[in-house]
Design an enzyme around this catalytic site. Structure first.
Site, PDB file in Angstrom:
ATOM      1  N   SER A   1       0.818  -1.207   0.000  1.00  0.00           N
ATOM      2  CA  SER A   1       0.000   0.000   0.000  1.00  0.00           C
ATOM      3  C   SER A   1       0.855   1.262   0.000  1.00  0.00           C
ATOM      4  O   SER A   1       0.349   2.362  -0.131  1.00  0.00           O
ATOM      5  CB  SER A   1      -0.914  -0.001   1.231  1.00  0.00           C
ATOM      6  OG  SER A   1      -0.152  -0.211   2.407  1.00  0.00           O
TER       7      SER A   1
ATOM      8  N   GLN B   1       6.385  -6.613   7.258  1.00  0.00           N
ATOM      9  CA  GLN B   1       5.416  -6.819   8.327  1.00  0.00           C
ATOM     10  C   GLN B   1       5.774  -8.069   9.119  1.00  0.00           C
ATOM     11  O   GLN B   1       6.497  -8.940   8.638  1.00  0.00           O
ATOM     12  CB  GLN B   1       4.016  -7.012   7.741  1.00  0.00           C
ATOM     13  CG  GLN B   1       3.543  -5.843   6.900  1.00  0.00           C
ATOM     14  CD  GLN B   1       2.109  -6.050   6.444  1.00  0.00           C
ATOM     15  OE1 GLN B   1       1.215  -6.316   7.244  1.00  0.00           O
ATOM     16  NE2 GLN B   1       1.885  -5.931   5.151  1.00  0.00           N
TER      17      GLN B   1
END
Ligand SMILES: [Zn+2]
Ligand SMILES: [Zn+2]
Length: 357
Positions: A180, A187
């Site tokens: 994004s 992550q």
């Protein structure tokens, strides 16, 4: 533990040896290959890349140009969507995802009603900024900076492993993979359950250990070293297009024993550099680490490794996992050996002096 020589039965094991094995005969034929890690098969249809393509053409992937973007929610000092401001961090930075898919405070609950089963999954999701610079990628960072990312992966894993069984470190890079934000980041999702693919790799590695007394992936390293699917290697790590690769330029990065961080930073930069050099663009991918679950027991059957799943088949055509893949089994359009050849050539273009090994 040292790397044991792999089994010498079946398909060829050494560079050059495969010309005399059944693999050469299979090269032009649709065939299936077995993935021993996931205990599943993949269909290989190498001639299929010759078909005319009138489908979607991807725009060239290009990276951001500015070192700081005032509208980026990951840049130092900027405010995130949740309202919090990032500190003016010097190198790496971690925070709990403002829109996390897992939450630590979920109350234990299980449902079982005939065929309907469900259970609550407590967990947490963190975002890891790899650099304060908005315009960098891991491939473009210095070895020292990538080493800091490796240290961060390791520290975060140790911390979350104290509370959760499975710690999934990963990176989605590029819009095509759903990233994004172009700011270099990854992550970590940590959860209570052993997820599907982790559970499969747990079972296959344990079965191999019980049957043969050795590590499945170290045996695989022994079988691949010096062979046609190796993309790059150093004393601690082997990067290989797995025999059973599903994605066109998929690679597996396997730790030999013991896994060392500095040499990991080195091979990461080279491997990701080879990807970028392959089509001369910033290569999109999903990558992630598979490491032993945290169950408070010895996990000798687990061997640390990372998977790289890039979607591109050529500069502007991506592989879609649709139709047959969704309904029957995974299918690929070039052989693992062809993919490794092209990645080695790209690595040589990227780092000509180092690649002459
Ligand atoms: Zn940024
Ligand atoms: Zn794995």
């Amino acid at each position: 533990m040292t790397t044991k020589p792999g089994r010498r039965s079946g398909l060829g094991t050494r560079r050059g040896a495969e010309a005399a094995t059944p693999l050469a005969a299979l090269a032009g034929e649709p065939h299936r290959r077995y993935n021993p890690l996931l205990d599943e098969w993949v269909l290989v249809s190498a001639e299929r890349t010759r078909r005319p393509w009138q489908g979607r053409q991807e725009p060239p992937a290009s990276g951001p140009v500015q070192a700081y973007d005032p509208t980026c929610y990951l840049c130092p000092g900027n405010r995130r969507a949740g309202g919090e401001a990032n500190p003016d961090y010097p190198s790496t930075f971690v925070f709990t995802n403002d829109f996390a898919a897992l939450r630590p405070d979920s109350q234990p609950f299980a449902l079982e009603d005939g065929l309907l089963r469900a259970e609550v999954e407590p967990g947490t999701c963190r975002v890891l900024c790899f650099s304060r610079r908005h315009d960098l990628t891991l491939a473009a960072m210095t070895e020292e900076d990538v080493r800091a990312v490796v240290d961060l992966w390791a520290d975060q894993t140790a911390e979350l492993g104290a509370s959760y069984q499975w710690v999934q470190v990963f990176e989605n890079r590029g819009e095509m993979m759903g990233a994004s934000n172009p700011h270099p980041h990854g992550q970590i999702w940590a959860g209570t359950a052993l997820p599907h693919d982790a559970g499969r790799e747990d079972r296959t590695q344990l079965a191999h250990r019980v049957d043969r007394g050795s590590s499945l992936l170290l045996d695989y390293v022994g079988q691949e070293v010096g062979g046609p699917r190796v993309v790059d290697e150093n004393e601690d790590w082997l990067a290989v297009v797995p025999f059973w690769a599903a994605w066109p330029y998929e690679t597996l990065l396997i730790a030999r024993e013991p896994p060392r961080r500095q040499s990991l930073a080195r091979i990461l930069i080279r491997l990701l550099g080879a990807y970028d050099a392959l089509f001369g663009l910033s290569f999109p991918y999903s990558m992630g680490w598979h490491q032993a679950p945290f169950r408070g027991q010895a996990e000798e059957h687990w061997q640390l490794h990372a998977h790289f799943f890039p979607p591109l088949l050529s500069a502007n055509v991506r592989k879609f996992m649709v139709g047959y893949e969704l309904l029957a089994e995974t299918q690929r359009d070039l052989t693992a050996e062809q993919a490794a050849d092209r990645l080695r050539a790209a690595l040589a273009r990227r780092v000509p002096s180092e690649a002459a090994r």
